[in-house]
Each structure stands twice: as C-alpha cells, then as structure tokens.
Design a protein around this motif. Structure first.
Motif, PDB file in Angstrom:
ATOM      1  N   SER A  36       0.825  -1.219   0.000  1.00 45.74           N
ATOM      2  CA  SER A  36       0.000   0.000   0.000  1.00 45.74           C
ATOM      3  C   SER A  36       0.855   1.263   0.000  1.00 45.74           C
ATOM      4  O   SER A  36       1.760   1.418   0.825  1.00 45.74           O
ATOM      5  CB  SER A  36      -0.917   0.005   1.221  1.00 45.74           C
ATOM      6  OG  SER A  36      -1.791  -1.108   1.190  1.00 45.74           O
ATOM      7  N   GLY A  46      -4.531   6.446  -2.584  1.00 48.11           N
ATOM      8  CA  GLY A  46      -5.724   6.085  -1.828  1.00 48.11           C
ATOM      9  C   GLY A  46      -7.033   6.080  -2.569  1.00 48.11           C
ATOM     10  O   GLY A  46      -8.083   5.836  -1.964  1.00 48.11           O
ATOM     11  N   VAL A  47      -7.031   6.317  -3.903  1.00 46.07           N
ATOM     12  CA  VAL A  47      -8.282   6.280  -4.678  1.00 46.07           C
ATOM     13  C   VAL A  47      -8.537   4.843  -5.118  1.00 46.07           C
ATOM     14  O   VAL A  47      -7.767   4.261  -5.882  1.00 46.07           O
ATOM     15  CB  VAL A  47      -8.220   7.195  -5.915  1.00 46.07           C
ATOM     16  CG1 VAL A  47      -9.560   7.161  -6.651  1.00 46.07           C
ATOM     17  CG2 VAL A  47      -7.860   8.617  -5.511  1.00 46.07           C
ATOM     18  N   LYS A  48      -9.610   4.246  -4.624  1.00 48.27           N
ATOM     19  CA  LYS A  48      -9.905   2.842  -4.898  1.00 48.27           C
ATOM     20  C   LYS A  48     -10.335   2.643  -6.353  1.00 48.27           C
ATOM     21  O   LYS A  48     -11.051   3.471  -6.912  1.00 48.27           O
ATOM     22  CB  LYS A  48     -11.007   2.336  -3.963  1.00 48.27           C
ATOM     23  CG  LYS A  48     -11.337   0.853  -4.143  1.00 48.27           C
ATOM     24  CD  LYS A  48     -12.314   0.369  -3.100  1.00 48.27           C
ATOM     25  CE  LYS A  48     -12.752  -1.067  -3.372  1.00 48.27           C
ATOM     26  NZ  LYS A  48     -11.613  -1.996  -3.571  1.00 48.27           N
ATOM     27  N   GLU A  50     -12.562   1.098  -9.012  1.00 49.00           N
ATOM     28  CA  GLU A  50     -13.895   0.518  -9.166  1.00 49.00           C
ATOM     29  C   GLU A  50     -14.084   0.075 -10.619  1.00 49.00           C
ATOM     30  O   GLU A  50     -13.456   0.640 -11.527  1.00 49.00           O
ATOM     31  CB  GLU A  50     -14.973   1.551  -8.809  1.00 49.00           C
ATOM     32  CG  GLU A  50     -14.851   2.140  -7.418  1.00 49.00           C
ATOM     33  CD  GLU A  50     -15.265   1.177  -6.317  1.00 49.00           C
ATOM     34  OE1 GLU A  50     -15.754   0.075  -6.651  1.00 49.00           O
ATOM     35  OE2 GLU A  50     -15.098   1.532  -5.139  1.00 49.00           O
ATOM     36  N   LYS A 104      -5.587   0.430  -4.902  1.00 53.58           N
ATOM     37  CA  LYS A 104      -5.875   1.859  -4.883  1.00 53.58           C
ATOM     38  C   LYS A 104      -4.724   2.588  -5.562  1.00 53.58           C
ATOM     39  O   LYS A 104      -3.637   2.017  -5.726  1.00 53.58           O
ATOM     40  CB  LYS A 104      -6.010   2.352  -3.436  1.00 53.58           C
ATOM     41  CG  LYS A 104      -7.126   1.709  -2.647  1.00 53.58           C
ATOM     42  CD  LYS A 104      -7.117   2.202  -1.205  1.00 53.58           C
ATOM     43  CE  LYS A 104      -8.200   1.528  -0.381  1.00 53.58           C
ATOM     44  NZ  LYS A 104      -8.169   1.973   1.037  1.00 53.58           N
ATOM     45  N   SER A 105      -4.940   3.828  -5.941  1.00 54.01           N
ATOM     46  CA  SER A 105      -3.837   4.593  -6.521  1.00 54.01           C
ATOM     47  C   SER A 105      -2.728   4.707  -5.484  1.00 54.01           C
ATOM     48  O   SER A 105      -2.976   4.855  -4.287  1.00 54.01           O
ATOM     49  CB  SER A 105      -4.313   5.986  -6.941  1.00 54.01           C
ATOM     50  OG  SER A 105      -4.781   6.730  -5.828  1.00 54.01           O
ATOM     51  N   ASP A 107      -0.752   2.214  -4.850  1.00 52.85           N
ATOM     52  CA  ASP A 107      -0.396   0.848  -4.455  1.00 52.85           C
ATOM     53  C   ASP A 107       0.480   0.190  -5.504  1.00 52.85           C
ATOM     54  O   ASP A 107       0.397   0.492  -6.707  1.00 52.85           O
ATOM     55  CB  ASP A 107      -1.651  -0.014  -4.284  1.00 52.85           C
ATOM     56  CG  ASP A 107      -2.440   0.343  -3.049  1.00 52.85           C
ATOM     57  OD1 ASP A 107      -1.945   1.163  -2.256  1.00 52.85           O
ATOM     58  OD2 ASP A 107      -3.555  -0.192  -2.886  1.00 52.85           O
TER      59      ASP A 107
END
Length: 344
Positions: A36, A46-48, A50, A104-105, A107
C-alpha cells in the motif's frame, strides 16, 4: 501471448520469496502481495479502483531462463504509462488486470503467474517456446492514478504523450548515434540512406528487377542485435518461431518494419547483403519479448531469391454507379423472392 501481455505496466522488481509469505491467491490462481502506497511516481494515493474506472499504471513481466537469469517479457516502466478501464470480466483472468479491483492509486503489487495455468489457455502448438511447464512468470504492477471519467483521463493521456514524444526523440537520437559509431568502429563499408539505414551489398543481384515498392520480394534472412545475438531467422527450422523457408514481403505495403520497406529497394533479384536499421525504423520504443529490447538497432543478413509483381499493390476494381445499381436491384429481387417463398 497476446492474452498474457494484455495491457500491462511496472515498478522496480520486488523479490518473490520462495515460501510466499504474506501472499494471497486470486480466483484464477495467481499469487499476489499488495504494498500500500509504495508505488513510485504515483499521481494520487488512496483512490480505490472501481469497475469502469480508467486506471493509469505501470508494469513489468519477467521470466527466468534455463540458467535462472531473469529476462524481461514486457514493461513500460521506462516508457509512457498504460491506461486501461478496470475490467472484471473473464478476459482479465491471469493478467494484471485481475488485480485492479483490489488496488488503490499509489499501491504496488508483486504477482506470480503459474505457467501451467497460462498454457491451458493457449491452443495446442501455439505457445511460445519460453513458456515452460512448471515455471513461473513474475509481474510487478503499480497504480499511478484512477480516473472516474474518460475526459479527465484523456487530458492526462495527452500530457503523458507529450512527455513520451520528447523521451522517444532523445532515445532515437542516441540509438542512431550508437549505430553510426558501430559502423565506424567495425570499419563496415556500407551506403547510408537518407533515413539513416546502412546497406552493405555483397551481391547487388539483377538491378533491372529490384525489390522496389509495389513488388513482392522473396527473402531469406537472419536478424541480429548489434552484439551479434540472433533473435530470428528463417534458415533454421529448430530456431525460428515461424515456419522456416523464404518469406514473401510486399514492399511498400507497411506489412513489415519500416526499415525493410526502405532498404529492400536497394536489392535486386538474387542480391545478398546486410542491412543495419536504426531503432526508429525498427520496433522503436516497443520491446519484442525477451529477444529485442526497446530502442534496439537491428542487423539483418538477407538474400532476395526472387522479385515479382505484388498482388497487394495492384489497383482494386472500383464499382461504377451502374454496377452499384445492378447490385441493389439484384438484392431487392432476392429479398422479394424470399418473402414470396415464406408466404409474407
């Protein structure tokens, strides 16, 4: 192989431990471990991801050779990042795309793909020779950004394309200078074309029947890197990944690398020689598996065994208005006949 290398990206390789400590398994059987916030050069954190999001990413695929040395199958770590819509369908199976929804961004992930699983997805006899049963393909993935709509993603693509064009220009200039130095240092007597290709003819062949644009050349060849390493040939059936024997090239039809289209017109029927192609007229920034790194200058020893008129270059017959009218009438009659037959 297209399935395996379906849209990819990478960071510096993280060692995959033999005991797989901390590694999880996807539905398709890939082993993975997420780090992470450890992706280098990420735009956001932290942008997941989808389903349907556009993911900006980097990758690297490697495989160990018979001597245990890692070879790179594909990467864009040194190039423009990839952009791909997050996809949870079957086509993401056994590719880095399968990991997108778990990240997430910012990662990064280390991934191990069992080659036996990959081979089951490839038709028998079509698997590349470097995919050996029992082996493992390692992948490294980093998520640089996640976009929620196409328009924002397009702006970022345009920005990265501008940066990539500047990088490519520098790399191509360096590759061309490397080729110039190689020719000079080796004392090779060759013609340099306006495009920067060097041509050393051993035998010019029949100059009245040249492999010019619009002609089809039958060619025997061996392709090498500047270090002498052979990456392809149609003279050895045990080596070649294609069918051995003469290949037919429709010159000027853009069905081969640009360097061939520009160099072959210097060869007549029966000609033999060597062509030295700068990276910009070869595969450019695209690595070709483990054999040809990005920005590679290429050397081809070739023999043109025959030159004939290319069928592909012949003008295609154009339909006249009268011919179009006749075809429409024929289709209409056929449709009416079918309606009468069906009772409508």
């Amino acid at each position: 192989m297209k399935k395996l290398l379906y849209v990819m990206s990478g960071i510096a390789l993280i060692a995959f431990t033999s005991c797989n400590m901390g590694y999880k398994t996807t539905k398709s059987g890939m082993k993975y471990k997420i780090f992470s916030g450890k992706a280098a050069h990420a735009d956001t954190v932290g942008v997941k991801v989808e389903p349907g999001d556009i993911v900006k990413f980097q990758f690297k695929y490697t495989i160990a050779d018979s001597k245990g040395k890692d070879s790179t199958l594909g990467e864009n770590y040194s190039q423009m990042p990839g952009y791909q819509k997050a996809d949870t369908s079957e086509r993401s199976k056994l590719t880095i795309l399968e990991l997108f929804p778990l990240l997430k961004s910012g990662d990064s992930a280390d991934i191990a793909i069992n080659i036996d699983s990959v081979l089951k997805m490839i038709p028998e006899g079509q698997a590349p020779p470097f995919l050996k049963k029992g082996g493992t393909i390692h992948a490294v993935l980093s998520i640089l950004n996640v976009f929620k709509n196409d328009s924002i993603a397009r702006l970022d693509v345009n920005k990265e394309q501008t940066k990539e064009q500047a990088r490519e220009a520098v790399k191509f200039k360096e590759s061309a200078a490397e080729l110039d130095k190689y020719i000079k240092d080796k004392g090779i007597k060759a013609i340099k074309t306006p495009d920067g290709i060097y041509i050393a003819l051993e035998t010019p062949g029949d100059i009245s029947l040249k492999a010019d644009s619009g002609m089809q050349a039958s060619v025997l060849y061996t392709g090498k890197l500047l270090n002498g390493q052979i990456f392809d040939t149609n003279l050895d059936s045990t080596f070649n990944r294609y069918h051995p024997g003469v290949i037919k090239v429709d010159v000027g039809q853009h069905r081969t690398i640009e360097g061939w289209d520009k160099a072959l017109p210097y060869f007549g029927k029966g000609a033999k020689g060597t062509i030295y192609i700068p990276a910009g007229l070869a595969y450019g920034a695209r690595a070709q598996g483990a054999e040809i790194p990005a920005y590679s200058n290429l050397v081809f020893d070739i023999q043109v065994t025959d030159v004939t008129k290319s069928e592909a270059a012949k003008p295609q017959m154009q339909m006249t208005p009268e011919m179009q009218k006749q075809m429409q009438e024929a289709i209409q009659k056929q449709m009416e006949a079918q309606k009468q037959k069906s009772g409508h």
